[in-house]
Design a protein around this motif. Structure first.
Motif, PDB file in Angstrom:
ATOM      1  N   PHE A 375       0.849  -1.132   0.003  1.00 28.67           N
ATOM      2  CA  PHE A 375      -0.058  -0.078  -0.148  1.00 28.67           C
ATOM      3  C   PHE A 375       0.707   1.270  -0.171  1.00 28.67           C
ATOM      4  CE2 PHE A 375      -2.562  -3.253   2.348  1.00 28.67           C
ATOM      5  CZ  PHE A 375      -3.632  -3.261   1.475  1.00 28.67           C
ATOM      6  N   GLU A 377       1.844   5.056  -0.934  1.00 28.85           N
ATOM      7  CA  GLU A 377       0.753   6.446  -1.505  1.00 28.85           C
ATOM      8  C   GLU A 377       1.725   7.448  -1.385  1.00 28.85           C
ATOM      9  OE1 GLU A 377      -2.221   7.040   1.522  1.00 28.85           O
ATOM     10  OE2 GLU A 377      -3.138   5.178   1.224  1.00 28.85           O
ATOM     11  N   GLU A 393       2.936   0.775   4.413  1.00 27.36           N
ATOM     12  CA  GLU A 393       2.355   0.208   5.597  1.00 27.36           C
ATOM     13  C   GLU A 393       3.076  -0.993   5.940  1.00 27.36           C
ATOM     14  OE1 GLU A 393      -2.049  -0.349   5.636  1.00 27.36           O
ATOM     15  OE2 GLU A 393      -1.178  -2.477   6.175  1.00 27.36           O
ATOM     16  N   GLY A 396       0.315  -3.281   9.322  1.00 23.26           N
ATOM     17  CA  GLY A 396      -0.856  -2.170   9.540  1.00 23.26           C
ATOM     18  C   GLY A 396      -0.400  -1.052  10.235  1.00 23.26           C
ATOM     19  N   ARG A 421       2.481   9.365   7.803  1.00 21.83           N
ATOM     20  CA  ARG A 421       1.862   9.395   6.330  1.00 21.83           C
ATOM     21  C   ARG A 421       2.075  10.815   5.658  1.00 21.83           C
ATOM     22  NH1 ARG A 421      -4.176   9.708   8.525  1.00 21.83           N
ATOM     23  NH2 ARG A 421      -3.850   7.607   8.895  1.00 21.83           N
TER      24      ARG A 421
ATOM     25  N   GLY B 108      -4.921   3.142  -2.177  1.00 21.34           N
ATOM     26  CA  GLY B 108      -4.867   4.243  -3.201  1.00 21.34           C
ATOM     27  C   GLY B 108      -4.713   5.545  -2.773  1.00 21.34           C
ATOM     28  N   ARG B 110      -5.103   9.276  -1.088  1.00 23.88           N
ATOM     29  CA  ARG B 110      -5.980  10.168  -0.073  1.00 23.88           C
ATOM     30  C   ARG B 110      -6.896  11.106  -1.056  1.00 23.88           C
ATOM     31  NH1 ARG B 110      -5.109   9.034   5.161  1.00 23.88           N
ATOM     32  NH2 ARG B 110      -3.583   7.648   5.517  1.00 23.88           N
ATOM     33  N   HIS B 153      -7.646  -3.771   7.739  1.00 28.64           N
ATOM     34  CA  HIS B 153      -7.033  -3.523   6.595  1.00 28.64           C
ATOM     35  C   HIS B 153      -7.312  -4.984   5.795  1.00 28.64           C
ATOM     36  CE1 HIS B 153      -4.863  -0.438   8.506  1.00 28.64           C
ATOM     37  NE2 HIS B 153      -4.794  -1.225   9.335  1.00 28.64           N
TER      38      HIS B 153
END
Lengths: 432, 171
Positions: A375, A377, A393, A396, A421, B108, B110, B153
């Motif tokens: 994941f 981003e 990530e 988790g 993040r 994906g 934000r 998740h």
């Protein structure tokens, strides 16, 4: 992959050392994976009288260089030259060092510290560079980063980014904190803290201001905050959603995404919130604008073709301007960011059930996947274009990771607690 | 102190629930541990002498969530009766106002998800106006992936979060 696994154990010791030497105020831990095939072997001798300083210099320089993935540290053993005349070059050749860093520190009567550093070429037995600086004791860390930048630049030919800063959001419990830290994770300082989400921080080109999106008023609003004064202003607070701020290269305007006129469309606005002007015209989603370094184009995410893909258009503001689709592989390509040289862009590509960082060359259209995690981003280029910082990530938990733009080296930055993040790499300090 | 701890514990337990419970929306809201929990207290307290159709568990109007596929903002056939029922309620109660909150799963971008959540809320708003609701009665906003109801998740949590919630003013 075998390279990464092999090197992991070797770096465990470095990480441990890092954790031990981490002062309480530091909130980021850094772990390195991989490394280029050709690393420059460099020996860094502790500087004369360095042990009397409240902040060591050479450990910071060594950590900076090693984190870049382009250097391999050679142990100086018992050798302690501090001046070129004291260097016995064959000793360093035998240890496998290609470059050698020596220097001295002197505490001046006023408490300032004089630093004298020399970078030597072991094979040619010559001096490559000399660096002298007198700094207040509390700026020794910053001086160490400048020394690392000097060494990096001399030996790789690229600009070093060890003196830059990064911004990111930490979520801990119900609290969201927008923070700014040095590129090595030290000196983390909160910019704002709220119990509502904060996303999309973006550095002004001169590094003095941050634009970001805060949900503190129960909906997304774009703010610009000056770091030094902490003063801030809502620059886009229209009906509906206001988000995705991107600075124009001259720092005078922002591209923002508004749902003011239906859908999500890209607008230009002056950095003080005046002069709203629509620049995309579609019936769907246009978001995540990124300016080309010359300010003439934006690239952005749009679902106008049925799936989210990356498009480019000139920033003319004319309704007749058409956008050119840039990505064609896969059904989900988002979060484009221009490279600092404007020749490529980083983005997130959905690859099966994974979301990975990819880079596409604008001339050849060639795409390279840089990561294989699950994941990823928010990719953000270092100002020298050599590293891409992104959010990912692990087990988790949100962490930051950085990958070299050739995909060979990776590092992880994590907090002791909470999710981290939305990273954004700041500009070079010379531009401030 | 003990009481606070208990509330936190319940919050954690509900956050960990990862199996989809399509009929559990009202219950989950009434736990008051979700980010928008404060609006739901009114929902459970509204049982006066005359049963409020918006909160009567037997009424379709008590169903408030419309679910979506990944990267989709198409209102699926199975949710159309729900949307039409709320549209008719708005048509018959001119003073009623609703807030539609679009949400997405965490995967994906934000920012793209913020826009996608807006499209989902707009799609429900459009469907409601086609069935007789006035545009001025409906405000559509997006929370993107920022306010997940399910915090796992996994696919079950993601499916739960790809959602538009209907919230009546005053609730």
């Amino acid at each position: 992959m075998p390279i990464r696994l092999h090197r992991l154990s070797g770096y465990a010791g470095v990480l441990l050392l890092w954790l031990i030497s981490t002062p309480l105020h530091a909130t980021l831990n850094i772990e390195i994976f991989g490394g280029g095939a050709t690393q420059i072997p460099i020996a860094i001798v502790p500087f004369a009288a360095e042990e009397k300083l409240q902040q060591g210099i050479t450990p910071v320089v060594a950590a900076d260089l090693q984190r870049s993935g382009l250097f391999r540290l050679v142990e100086p053993g018992g050798l302690r030259p501090h001046e070129p005349v004291e260097v016995v070059y064959p000793d360093w050749m035998n240890r496998g060092a290609g470059a050698l860093v020596i220097g001295s520190t002197t505490i001046l009567p006023g408490g300032q510290v004089a630093l004298r550093v020399k970078l030597l070429d072991v094979a040619k037995q010559t001096q490559l560079a000399a660096y002298t600086e007198t700094v207040p004791a509390e700026q020794l860390r910053a001086a160490a980063h400048r020394i690392a930048d000097m060494i990096y630049e001399k030996l790789t030919g690229d600009v070093g980014v060890f003196s830059t800063r990064i911004a990111y959001v930490v979520k801990q419990g119900k609290k969201y904190s927008l923070q700014v830290a040095d590129a090595d994770g030290f000196n983390a300082q909160p910019v704002i803290e709220y119990t509502e989400p904060i996303i999309s921080p973006a550095w002004s080109p001169d590094g003095t201001r941050l634009a970001y999106v805060s949900f503190e008023n129960k909906k997304p609003v774009v703010y610009v905050q000056t770091l030094a004064s902490r003063g801030r202003k809502a620059v886009a607070n229209f009906r509906g959603s206001n988000s995705a701020p991107a600075w124009s290269p001259d720092g005078k305007k922002l591209a923002v995404v508004l749902s003011l006129m239906g859908g999500s469309q890209i607008f230009l606005i002056n950095a003080d919130g005046s002069g709203l002007q629509r620049i995309t015209q579609s019936t769907g989603i246009d978001t995540e604008p990124s300016f080309s370094p010359d300010g003439r184009y934006i690239i952005f995410t749009s679902d106008r073709g049925g799936s989210p893909q990356i498009y480019r258009m000139p920033v003319t503001g004319s309704a007749s301007t058409t956008a050119e689709r840039l990505t064609f592989e896969g059904s989900y390509n988002v979060s484009p960011h221009y490279s600092p040289d404007g020749k490529s862009f980083a983005f997130i590509h959905r690859n099966g059930d994974r979301f990975n960082v990819a880079i596409q060359d604008l001339a050849t259209r060639q795409v390279q996947l840089l990561t294989d995690s699950k994941f990823d981003e928010s990719p953000s280029f270092a100002p020298n274009g050599k590293i891409i910082l992104y959010a990912t990530e692990v087990k988790g938990r949100g962490i930051l990771s950085a990958v070299s733009s050739d995909g060979k080296t990776r590092q992880q930055l994590s907090t002791q607690a909470g999710d981290i993040r939305e990273p954004a790499w700041g500009p070079l300090p010379g531009l401030q | 102190m003990k009481k606070i701890f208990g509330v936190i514990l319940i919050g954690l337990l509900s956050a960990c629930a990862s199996t989809p419970q399509p009929s559990a929306e009202v219950e989950e809201k009434s736990m008051g541990t979700q980010p928008q929990g404060e609006t739901s207290r009114a929902t459970t307290e509204a049982g006066g002498p005359t049963l409020n159709p918006l909160t009567d568990p037997k009424s379709i109007l008590s169903k408030r969530s419309i679910y979506f596929d990944f990267d989709s903002y198409v209102v699926k056939d199975e949710f159309k009766p729900l949307v039409v029922a709320h549209a008719h309620y708005l048509r018959n109660n001119a003073a009623a106002r609703v807030l539609l909150q679009g949400n997405t799963d965490e995967r994906g971008s934000r920012e793209y998800n913020l826009a996608l959540g807006q499209r989902r809320a707009d799609a429900v708003k459009y469907a409601m106006t086609l069935s007789g609701a006035k545009e001025a009665q409906i405000e559509s906003v997006s929370l993107g992936e920022e306010k997940p109801r399910a915090t796992g998740h996994d696919e079950a949590s993601w499916a739960e979060n790809r959602r538009v919630d209907i919230r009546y003013q005053g609730e």
